[in-house]
Design a protein around this motif. Structure first.
Motif, PDB file in Angstrom:
ATOM      1  N   LEU A  26       0.819  -1.203   0.000  1.00  0.00           N
ATOM      2  CA  LEU A  26       0.000   0.000   0.000  1.00  0.00           C
ATOM      3  C   LEU A  26       0.858   1.261   0.000  1.00  0.00           C
ATOM      4  CD1 LEU A  26      -2.488  -1.072   2.835  1.00  0.00           C
ATOM      5  CD2 LEU A  26      -2.785  -1.371   0.374  1.00  0.00           C
ATOM      6  N   THR A  27       0.380   2.276  -0.691  1.00  0.00           N
ATOM      7  CA  THR A  27       0.978   3.606  -0.616  1.00  0.00           C
ATOM      8  C   THR A  27       0.275   4.379   0.501  1.00  0.00           C
ATOM      9  OG1 THR A  27      -0.612   4.556  -2.160  1.00  0.00           O
ATOM     10  CG2 THR A  27       1.411   3.601  -3.111  1.00  0.00           C
ATOM     11  N   VAL A  28       0.702   5.588   0.744  1.00  0.00           N
ATOM     12  CA  VAL A  28       0.041   6.412   1.761  1.00  0.00           C
ATOM     13  C   VAL A  28      -1.429   6.620   1.397  1.00  0.00           C
ATOM     14  CG1 VAL A  28      -0.028   8.692   2.848  1.00  0.00           C
ATOM     15  CG2 VAL A  28       2.161   7.558   2.491  1.00  0.00           C
ATOM     16  N   ASP A  29      -1.696   6.915   0.123  1.00  0.00           N
ATOM     17  CA  ASP A  29      -3.091   7.113  -0.295  1.00  0.00           C
ATOM     18  C   ASP A  29      -3.922   5.844  -0.109  1.00  0.00           C
ATOM     19  OD1 ASP A  29      -2.812   9.794  -0.977  1.00  0.00           O
ATOM     20  OD2 ASP A  29      -2.173   9.319  -3.016  1.00  0.00           O
ATOM     21  N   ASP A  30      -3.327   4.692  -0.440  1.00  0.00           N
ATOM     22  CA  ASP A  30      -4.030   3.425  -0.227  1.00  0.00           C
ATOM     23  C   ASP A  30      -4.309   3.213   1.257  1.00  0.00           C
ATOM     24  OD1 ASP A  30      -3.862   2.778  -2.960  1.00  0.00           O
ATOM     25  OD2 ASP A  30      -1.944   1.737  -2.690  1.00  0.00           O
ATOM     26  N   LEU A  31      -3.329   3.533   2.095  1.00  0.00           N
ATOM     27  CA  LEU A  31      -3.483   3.349   3.537  1.00  0.00           C
ATOM     28  C   LEU A  31      -4.561   4.272   4.106  1.00  0.00           C
ATOM     29  CD1 LEU A  31      -2.341   1.668   5.862  1.00  0.00           C
ATOM     30  CD2 LEU A  31      -0.720   3.516   6.282  1.00  0.00           C
ATOM     31  N   ILE A  32      -4.645   5.468   3.573  1.00  0.00           N
ATOM     32  CA  ILE A  32      -5.707   6.398   3.991  1.00  0.00           C
ATOM     33  C   ILE A  32      -7.067   5.776   3.702  1.00  0.00           C
ATOM     34  CG2 ILE A  32      -6.819   8.600   3.409  1.00  0.00           C
ATOM     35  CD1 ILE A  32      -3.937   9.690   2.941  1.00  0.00           C
ATOM     36  N   ASN A  33      -7.222   5.228   2.497  1.00  0.00           N
ATOM     37  CA  ASN A  33      -8.496   4.608   2.125  1.00  0.00           C
ATOM     38  C   ASN A  33      -8.753   3.326   2.910  1.00  0.00           C
ATOM     39  OD1 ASN A  33      -9.232   6.519   0.138  1.00  0.00           O
ATOM     40  ND2 ASN A  33      -7.829   5.569  -1.299  1.00  0.00           N
ATOM     41  N   TYR A  34      -7.715   2.570   3.171  1.00  0.00           N
ATOM     42  CA  TYR A  34      -7.863   1.286   3.864  1.00  0.00           C
ATOM     43  C   TYR A  34      -8.211   1.459   5.342  1.00  0.00           C
ATOM     44  CZ  TYR A  34      -6.755  -3.501   5.300  1.00  0.00           C
ATOM     45  OH  TYR A  34      -6.811  -4.774   5.815  1.00  0.00           O
ATOM     46  N   THR A  35      -7.536   2.403   6.013  1.00  0.00           N
ATOM     47  CA  THR A  35      -7.737   2.555   7.455  1.00  0.00           C
ATOM     48  C   THR A  35      -8.692   3.676   7.824  1.00  0.00           C
ATOM     49  OG1 THR A  35      -5.874   4.092   7.653  1.00  0.00           O
ATOM     50  CG2 THR A  35      -5.404   1.725   7.948  1.00  0.00           C
ATOM     51  N   GLY A  36      -8.820   4.663   6.951  1.00  0.00           N
ATOM     52  CA  GLY A  36      -9.628   5.834   7.290  1.00  0.00           C
ATOM     53  C   GLY A  36      -8.844   6.867   8.078  1.00  0.00           C
ATOM     54  N   PHE A  37      -7.546   6.608   8.315  1.00  0.00           N
ATOM     55  CA  PHE A  37      -6.700   7.574   9.017  1.00  0.00           C
ATOM     56  C   PHE A  37      -6.430   8.766   8.115  1.00  0.00           C
ATOM     57  CE2 PHE A  37      -4.471   3.901  11.460  1.00  0.00           C
ATOM     58  CZ  PHE A  37      -5.561   3.762  12.287  1.00  0.00           C
ATOM     59  N   SER A  38      -6.194   9.902   8.708  1.00  0.00           N
ATOM     60  CA  SER A  38      -5.839  11.085   7.925  1.00  0.00           C
ATOM     61  C   SER A  38      -4.375  10.990   7.492  1.00  0.00           C
ATOM     62  CB  SER A  38      -6.046  12.355   8.752  1.00  0.00           C
ATOM     63  OG  SER A  38      -5.082  12.429   9.787  1.00  0.00           O
ATOM     64  N   ARG A  39      -4.045  11.721   6.466  1.00  0.00           N
ATOM     65  CA  ARG A  39      -2.662  11.743   5.949  1.00  0.00           C
ATOM     66  C   ARG A  39      -1.698  12.197   7.046  1.00  0.00           C
ATOM     67  NH1 ARG A  39      -0.852  11.634   0.925  1.00  0.00           N
ATOM     68  NH2 ARG A  39      -2.967  11.884   0.140  1.00  0.00           N
ATOM     69  N   SER A  40      -2.079  13.249   7.776  1.00  0.00           N
ATOM     70  CA  SER A  40      -1.190  13.772   8.814  1.00  0.00           C
ATOM     71  C   SER A  40      -0.976  12.752   9.929  1.00  0.00           C
ATOM     72  CB  SER A  40      -1.728  15.088   9.374  1.00  0.00           C
ATOM     73  OG  SER A  40      -2.982  14.892   9.984  1.00  0.00           O
ATOM     74  N   TYR A  41      -2.012  11.998  10.267  1.00  0.00           N
ATOM     75  CA  TYR A  41      -1.876  10.985  11.320  1.00  0.00           C
ATOM     76  C   TYR A  41      -0.953   9.859  10.860  1.00  0.00           C
ATOM     77  CZ  TYR A  41      -3.086   7.653  14.990  1.00  0.00           C
ATOM     78  OH  TYR A  41      -3.026   6.771  16.032  1.00  0.00           O
TER      79      TYR A  41
END
Length: 95
Positions: A26-41
């Motif tokens: 996963l990339t950061v964008d994928d991880l954002i979509n996968y976990t729902g975490f914000s980019r900054s978090y």
């Protein structure tokens, strides 16, 4: 007309989520979509080395999905019924 825009937006979100969850890396964008975490978090977790990640070229972050799943599920808390069952098992089989 507005409802069509809402439907298209939701379909796009579903497509992104499906593609993200099908990947093993996963990339950061994928991880954002996968976990729902914000980019900054996510960047905060990376900066503090709390979340497992790779940085093969020194710039781009990658995450292994199975490691993220394990990380997300660590520190599991038992339900009351699970604790009660463990207590019963302990007292029954301790003798």
């Amino acid at each position: 007309m507005e409802s069509n825009d809402v439907i298209l937006k939701k379909l796009n979100q579903l497509e992104i989520l499906i593609v993200s969850t099908a990947k093993q890396i996963l990339t950061v964008d994928d991880l954002i979509n996968y976990t729902g975490f914000s980019r900054s978090y996510i960047y905060k977790l990376v900066h503090k080395s709390i979340i497992p990640y790779s940085k093969p070229n020194g710039k781009t972050l990658f995450f292994q999905k199975n490691e993220i799943d394990e990380w997300l599920l660590q520190n599991k808390s038992n339900s009351i019924s699970q604790i009660e069952q463990k207590a019963i098992d302990y007292t029954t089989f301790k003798k």
